[in-house]
Design a protein around this motif. Structure first.
Motif, PDB file in Angstrom:
ATOM      1  N   TYR A  34     111.010  19.905  20.774  1.00  0.00           N
ATOM      2  CA  TYR A  34     111.311  21.308  21.087  1.00  0.00           C
ATOM      3  C   TYR A  34     112.789  21.621  20.821  1.00  0.00           C
ATOM      4  O   TYR A  34     113.641  20.747  20.962  1.00  0.00           O
ATOM      5  CB  TYR A  34     110.998  21.574  22.573  1.00  0.00           C
ATOM      6  CG  TYR A  34     109.894  22.585  22.765  1.00  0.00           C
ATOM      7  CD1 TYR A  34     108.598  22.294  22.370  1.00  0.00           C
ATOM      8  CD2 TYR A  34     110.141  23.822  23.338  1.00  0.00           C
ATOM      9  CE1 TYR A  34     107.575  23.217  22.539  1.00  0.00           C
ATOM     10  CE2 TYR A  34     109.121  24.748  23.520  1.00  0.00           C
ATOM     11  CZ  TYR A  34     107.847  24.437  23.112  1.00  0.00           C
ATOM     12  OH  TYR A  34     106.845  25.345  23.276  1.00  0.00           O
ATOM     13  N   VAL A  36     116.541  23.382  21.517  1.00  0.00           N
ATOM     14  CA  VAL A  36     117.398  23.571  22.693  1.00  0.00           C
ATOM     15  C   VAL A  36     118.237  24.820  22.441  1.00  0.00           C
ATOM     16  O   VAL A  36     118.662  25.063  21.311  1.00  0.00           O
ATOM     17  CB  VAL A  36     118.330  22.346  22.883  1.00  0.00           C
ATOM     18  CG1 VAL A  36     119.209  22.527  24.110  1.00  0.00           C
ATOM     19  CG2 VAL A  36     117.519  21.075  23.000  1.00  0.00           C
ATOM     20  N   ALA A  44     120.326  24.921  27.339  1.00  0.00           N
ATOM     21  CA  ALA A  44     119.138  25.318  28.101  1.00  0.00           C
ATOM     22  C   ALA A  44     117.912  24.653  27.477  1.00  0.00           C
ATOM     23  O   ALA A  44     117.658  24.821  26.287  1.00  0.00           O
ATOM     24  CB  ALA A  44     118.990  26.830  28.088  1.00  0.00           C
ATOM     25  N   TYR A  45     117.197  23.884  28.294  1.00  0.00           N
ATOM     26  CA  TYR A  45     116.005  23.176  27.815  1.00  0.00           C
ATOM     27  C   TYR A  45     114.759  23.917  28.281  1.00  0.00           C
ATOM     28  O   TYR A  45     114.724  24.442  29.394  1.00  0.00           O
ATOM     29  CB  TYR A  45     115.985  21.741  28.338  1.00  0.00           C
ATOM     30  CG  TYR A  45     117.155  20.924  27.850  1.00  0.00           C
ATOM     31  CD1 TYR A  45     117.087  20.213  26.661  1.00  0.00           C
ATOM     32  CD2 TYR A  45     118.344  20.889  28.573  1.00  0.00           C
ATOM     33  CE1 TYR A  45     118.165  19.481  26.201  1.00  0.00           C
ATOM     34  CE2 TYR A  45     119.442  20.164  28.123  1.00  0.00           C
ATOM     35  CZ  TYR A  45     119.340  19.459  26.939  1.00  0.00           C
ATOM     36  OH  TYR A  45     120.417  18.752  26.488  1.00  0.00           O
ATOM     37  N   PHE A  46     113.722  23.908  27.437  1.00  0.00           N
ATOM     38  CA  PHE A  46     112.478  24.579  27.809  1.00  0.00           C
ATOM     39  C   PHE A  46     111.771  23.781  28.910  1.00  0.00           C
ATOM     40  O   PHE A  46     111.525  22.579  28.755  1.00  0.00           O
ATOM     41  CB  PHE A  46     111.574  24.741  26.589  1.00  0.00           C
ATOM     42  CG  PHE A  46     112.055  25.829  25.673  1.00  0.00           C
ATOM     43  CD1 PHE A  46     111.580  27.121  25.804  1.00  0.00           C
ATOM     44  CD2 PHE A  46     113.015  25.571  24.702  1.00  0.00           C
ATOM     45  CE1 PHE A  46     112.044  28.133  24.978  1.00  0.00           C
ATOM     46  CE2 PHE A  46     113.481  26.570  23.870  1.00  0.00           C
ATOM     47  CZ  PHE A  46     113.001  27.861  24.015  1.00  0.00           C
ATOM     48  N   GLY A  47     111.491  24.471  30.009  1.00  0.00           N
ATOM     49  CA  GLY A  47     111.007  23.786  31.206  1.00  0.00           C
ATOM     50  C   GLY A  47     109.507  23.592  31.293  1.00  0.00           C
ATOM     51  O   GLY A  47     109.032  22.799  32.099  1.00  0.00           O
ATOM     52  N   GLY A  48     108.731  24.310  30.455  1.00  0.00           N
ATOM     53  CA  GLY A  48     107.271  24.216  30.542  1.00  0.00           C
ATOM     54  C   GLY A  48     106.776  22.788  30.389  1.00  0.00           C
ATOM     55  O   GLY A  48     105.979  22.298  31.191  1.00  0.00           O
ATOM     56  N   LEU A  50     108.628  20.129  30.739  1.00  0.00           N
ATOM     57  CA  LEU A  50     109.209  19.311  31.809  1.00  0.00           C
ATOM     58  C   LEU A  50     108.360  19.408  33.082  1.00  0.00           C
ATOM     59  O   LEU A  50     108.175  18.416  33.784  1.00  0.00           O
ATOM     60  CB  LEU A  50     110.653  19.750  32.094  1.00  0.00           C
ATOM     61  CG  LEU A  50     111.633  19.584  30.935  1.00  0.00           C
ATOM     62  CD1 LEU A  50     113.001  20.156  31.295  1.00  0.00           C
ATOM     63  CD2 LEU A  50     111.785  18.114  30.562  1.00  0.00           C
ATOM     64  N   ILE A  51     107.836  20.630  33.357  1.00  0.00           N
ATOM     65  CA  ILE A  51     106.957  20.811  34.522  1.00  0.00           C
ATOM     66  C   ILE A  51     105.686  19.974  34.343  1.00  0.00           C
ATOM     67  O   ILE A  51     105.253  19.261  35.255  1.00  0.00           O
ATOM     68  CB  ILE A  51     106.607  22.316  34.712  1.00  0.00           C
ATOM     69  CG1 ILE A  51     107.864  23.092  35.126  1.00  0.00           C
ATOM     70  CG2 ILE A  51     105.497  22.496  35.744  1.00  0.00           C
ATOM     71  CD1 ILE A  51     107.715  24.601  35.069  1.00  0.00           C
TER      72      ILE A  51
END
Lengths: 94, 223
Positions: A34, A36, A44-48, A50-51
């Motif tokens: 993905y 950054v 800022a990293y995409f959190g979807g 990571l969740i």
């Protein structure tokens, strides 16, 4: 009956752990691919992903724990049964 | 005794299977209604294009991909629009949606256009363009500040649909029941006769987000 239920749940948790491990690897690969977002020194990293990684990690830990506990009790029961059978054989022989 | 125990287990399993099947059927419902037409407005000060992608084109086997929903706002008012500090000049467009990024779980501008420009993304997207009312445009900043957050229930689809319904006239509104997902929104967009597949997304302006106070923070680039 109790033993059969335990075996079924052991297999279910083993499969769940395997799927969670697959998910962990999959979401890690996706997150690495993905982009950054950067502004100066801010990243800022995409959190979807990571969740989903967190969820997969949690499921993996829980299912491995449940699998281990069930396997421990199954093996313990098996050892007990084997010891009881051996004792019975010894008594018969005597 | 043993037999009745087994029967009870089988009934329980059958009930669980039935519940799972019902849930699956209910969650896939929506969008099967009558065809719709966009109601035009000659005096519209802007247009809004609502996009939804169910993630079908990017799904990896066995992993979840819920897709994404977002808006493309195009200013046609002849004046520069101030969206909480983000300037949108007349004739320019910007994509708006909510995202869960480590920097901010909230409203982000122009992420989707950067994604489409740099990556293969939203390849299954459907969209429909609808005129924006002046009353709706006057309420946009209040909405952006109020809904500047992301969670599973206040996700991109909930934000997009809420903003869309705020901006458009009564006849063009979209109603969806239950948990809002991009797939459900995509099904609703498909009902419009004017819907388009893989519409081009070109925007101007910075990539950035609204901070906790609802002020625009820009200057981001996608790497």
């Amino acid at each position: 009956m109790k033993r059969k239920v335990m075996i079924v749940f052991t297999v279910v948790f083993a499969l769940l752990a395997a799927y969670a491990l697959y998910s962990l690897i999959g979401y890690t690969v996706i997150e690495l691919k993905y982009p950054v977002l950067r502004a100066g020194e801010t990243s800022a990293y995409f959190g979807g992903n990571l969740i989903m990684l967190g969820v997969a990690g949690g499921v993996f830990l829980l299912s491995v724990s449940a699998f281990s506990v069930l396997l421990y009790f199954l093996l313990k029961d098996r050892r007990k049964a084997a010891a009881a059978a051996e004792e019975e054989e010894q008594q018969k022989a005597a | 005794m043993e037999r009745s125990g087994k029967t009870r287990w089988m009934r329980l399993c059958a009930l669980l299977l039935f519940m799972a099947f019902s849930l699956a059927v209910l969650s896939s419902c929506g969008g099967k209604g009558e065809a719709r037409k966009v109601v035009p407005d000659e005096n519209a000060a802007a247009t809004v294009t609502v996009f939804a992608s169910s993630g079908d084109g990017e799904r990896v086997f066995g992993l979840f991909n819920f897709g994404h929903a977002f808006l493309l706002l195009t200013n046609k008012s002849g004046e520069t629009l101030d969206l909480c500090g983000f300037s949108l000049a007349s004739g320019e467009s910007a994509t708006i949606s909510t995202w869960s990024l480590t920097e901010r779980f909230g409203v982000w501008f122009n992420i989707e256009s950067a994604f489409v420009k740099q990556r293969v993304k939203y390849t299954d997207r459907l969209s429909v363009t609808v005129p924006v009312t002046k009353e709706g445009l006057a309420k946009i900043n209040g909405y952006l500040k109020e809904k500047n957050r992301w969670s599973v229930t206040t996700n991109c689809t909930a934000f997009t649909l809420g903003l869309y319904n705020l901006l458009v006239a009564e006849d063009n509104k979209i109603e969806i029941a239950g948990l809002l997902t991009p797939k459900k929104l995509k099904n609703e967009i498909a009902r419009f006769e004017e819907h388009r597949e893989v519409e081009e997304i070109v925007t101007e302006g910075e990539l950035g987000y609204l901070d906790k106070e609802g002020n625009f923070v820009g200057g981001f680039v996608m790497e």
